[in-house]
Each structure stands twice: as C-alpha cells, then as structure tokens.
Design an enzyme around this catalytic site. Structure first.
Site, PDB file in Angstrom:
ATOM      1  N   LYS A  28       0.862  -0.991  -0.046  1.00 33.86           N
ATOM      2  CA  LYS A  28       0.108  -0.030  -0.122  1.00 33.86           C
ATOM      3  C   LYS A  28       0.896   1.464   0.186  1.00 33.86           C
ATOM      4  O   LYS A  28       0.644   2.237  -0.731  1.00 33.86           O
ATOM      5  CB  LYS A  28      -1.056  -0.008   1.153  1.00 33.86           C
ATOM      6  CG  LYS A  28      -2.044  -1.226   1.048  1.00 33.86           C
ATOM      7  CD  LYS A  28      -2.690  -1.360   2.392  1.00 33.86           C
ATOM      8  CE  LYS A  28      -3.762  -2.507   2.133  1.00 33.86           C
ATOM      9  NZ  LYS A  28      -4.389  -2.982   3.479  1.00 33.86           N
ATOM     10  N   GLN A  38      -5.066  -2.049   9.326  1.00 33.55           N
ATOM     11  CA  GLN A  38      -4.547  -3.231   8.635  1.00 33.55           C
ATOM     12  C   GLN A  38      -5.528  -4.466   9.254  1.00 33.55           C
ATOM     13  O   GLN A  38      -4.989  -4.233  10.674  1.00 33.55           O
ATOM     14  CB  GLN A  38      -3.439  -3.237   8.356  1.00 33.55           C
ATOM     15  CG  GLN A  38      -2.838  -4.930   7.829  1.00 33.55           C
ATOM     16  CD  GLN A  38      -3.372  -4.885   6.320  1.00 33.55           C
ATOM     17  OE1 GLN A  38      -3.248  -3.877   5.543  1.00 33.55           O
ATOM     18  NE2 GLN A  38      -4.126  -6.023   5.899  1.00 33.55           N
ATOM     19  N   ASP A  84     -11.469   2.091   3.128  1.00 33.84           N
ATOM     20  CA  ASP A  84     -11.623   0.347   3.022  1.00 33.84           C
ATOM     21  C   ASP A  84     -13.039   0.127   2.550  1.00 33.84           C
ATOM     22  O   ASP A  84     -13.505  -0.877   2.186  1.00 33.84           O
ATOM     23  CB  ASP A  84     -11.170  -0.106   4.235  1.00 33.84           C
ATOM     24  CG  ASP A  84      -9.980  -0.680   4.082  1.00 33.84           C
ATOM     25  OD1 ASP A  84      -9.366  -1.423   2.932  1.00 33.84           O
ATOM     26  OD2 ASP A  84      -9.124  -1.129   5.021  1.00 33.84           O
TER      27      ASP A  84
END
Length: 280
Positions: free
Chosen positions: A52, A96, A119
């Site tokens: 990322k 995460q 997300d």
C-alpha cells in the site's frame, strides 16, 4: 480457448489513471494523504501494508505509517484514529486487518470517520452501497467489477453466483452485481446442491476460502470464473479457491492466482483515496 483476465495489467491502468488525477489535484494545490495503521507484526499484514505504501508513492499521494506494538490497547488505537479523524490533512484512514484478539474489530471500523473510510467497511459505507447512495465501496468487490468491465465482459442480464457471504467480499459483491443488472444468487459453505447452483452461473465469483475447492464439476461451459481466494501451498506456491488447470478449459474467461483479483484490491484503494477529494 479461454481468456485470462489480467489483474496486473488492469490494476496498473487504474493506478496510472489515479496518478494523472493526483497530478491534476496538485496543480490546484490539493494534496491527498492516506494514514495506514498496523497493530502487531503479522508477516502477511506487513506485506500488504508495504504494498500500500508503494502504491501511494507510485500515484503521488502521501502516506502516514503507524506501526504499533502487539500489546497496543483498544483505547490507544481508538485515540489515534480519533486524532486522525480530526486531522484535515488526512483524507483516508486504513487499519490493517486482522487486529490482535484483544481489540474489537467492529468497534475499530466504526470509529473511523465514514468520510475517511477508504476501505469501505464502515456500516455507513455499506448502507450507502445498499441503497445506491455515493460512498466508498469495499476495494476487492469494486475491483472485480472493474476486471469484468475492462475485459469487455457483459454483466447485465447474466446469472451470477457468488460463493461466500463475508462483509468484505461476498455481501458487497452481490450488491454491486445487482447494481449492474445481474441476477444474483449468494451461496456459501452450508448451501445444499452447491454444484448444481454453480453450474447455472454465467459469472461465478468464488470467495469461499478453501484451497482449490472449485473443480470443473461446478462450472457451466463458457462461464466466467473470478477466483478471490489466495492460499500458500506446502511447496510455497500460491493458489486460489479454484483448481485452475481443471476449470480453465471449461471457461470463456478466468482470473489466475496470483495476478488476478489480488492486485485490484490495492488499485481500488488508491482510487478510493483519490475519490475522497470529491466525497468529503
């Protein structure tokens, strides 16, 4: 002969489009920033986080990295998220997953501001998706829609079977396919006559989490097969939920593992970050 759907190539196209948009925003004096939080040092999570960061660097957005120890408390993590929520220079916040067991994942997701939920996991983001309102869409399902469209695979009117009902892939995937005017069946590990249901599918999307479970017995001739699974075999090679060599000859198109769905997740995360400028 079947078409291999090239996720690496399509993800690069999307990242290059994001790169152009970021450059245009910079000319207007607008900077984009993604904050990435990792709790603990799970090896797979560390790989994802590193990928990322690389993607952020490639498209030209700033990334803030918070690598917190395993023993970080839920209260400490919430405090950091709330600080980033209040920081106007931060466009997106990503925690995460998975987080350590002593931290409640649902509470953490709900703490992230819906305006910064790149997300697409917040209940407000999911609700907006369900009723067709603007908002962030979970990256993997959004990436699958891009794979299909950019591979010139028609969705409208097709019968689609989604195997898997997770909040991250299965459920949003089914809603996105409905939005594209497919007829959708959601199947899962408890579904009776799973093979017969799968054999109806013009488009079969597999996210069941079992290595190479789906064989040619599940496939209608000419179907499009999207394999969301990723597993590491004993010989250290990667495989998906689909037994590729057995299934591929029966397909019109199929995603490989690796190099299919996987690269799309980060590409769509980057798109969500760039879209944050107009969504906030």
């Amino acid at each position: 002969m079947y078409q291999i759907i090239d996720g690496k190539m399509i993800s690069t196209q999307i990242k290059d489009e994001c790169k152009e948009r970021v450059a245009a925003y910079k000319e207007q004096g607008i900077d984009i920033c993604l904050a990435v939080i990792q709790v603990g040092n799970d090896p797979a999570s560390s790989v994802y986080v590193n990928n990322k960061k690389k993607a952020c660097e490639y498209i030209g957005i700033r990334s803030l990295s918070y690598e917190l120890p395993e023993e970080t408390t839920q209260e400490e993590l919430i405090s950091l998220i709330e600080k980033l929520n209040a920081d106007d220079s931060v466009n997106g916040i990503l925690v995460q997953l998975p987080v350590p067991k002593h931290i409640d994942e649902d509470i953490i997701i709900s703490t992230i501001s819906p305006k910064k939920d790149v997300d697409g996991f917040h209940t407000q983001s999911v609700g907006a998706l369900c009723i067709g309102q603007p908002g962030y869409v979970s990256c993997t399902p959004a990436g699958i829609i891009e794979l299909l469209k950019r591979s010139n695979i028609s969705i409208e009117g097709k019968e689609c079977v989604v195997i898997g009902r997770s909040n991250i892939v299965g459920k949003p995937m089914s809603i996105l396919m409905l939005r594209e005017n497919a007829t959708v069946t959601i199947a899962h590990s408890r579904t009776k006559d799973l093979k017969d249901i799968c054999k109806r599918a013009d488009i079969l999307i597999v996210a069941i989490g079992r290595p190479e479970m789906i064989t040619s017995e599940y496939i209608k001739d000419g179907a499009v097969v999207i394999d969301v699974g990723i597993h590491r075999r004993e010989n250290n090679k990667l495989c998906g939920d689909v037994l590729f060599d057995d299934v591929a000859p029966h397909c019109s198109a199929i995603t490989p593992v690796p190099g299919g769905v996987g690269p799309m997740t980060i590409a769509m995360l980057m798109k969500n970050c760039v879209d944050s400028v107009s969504l906030t």
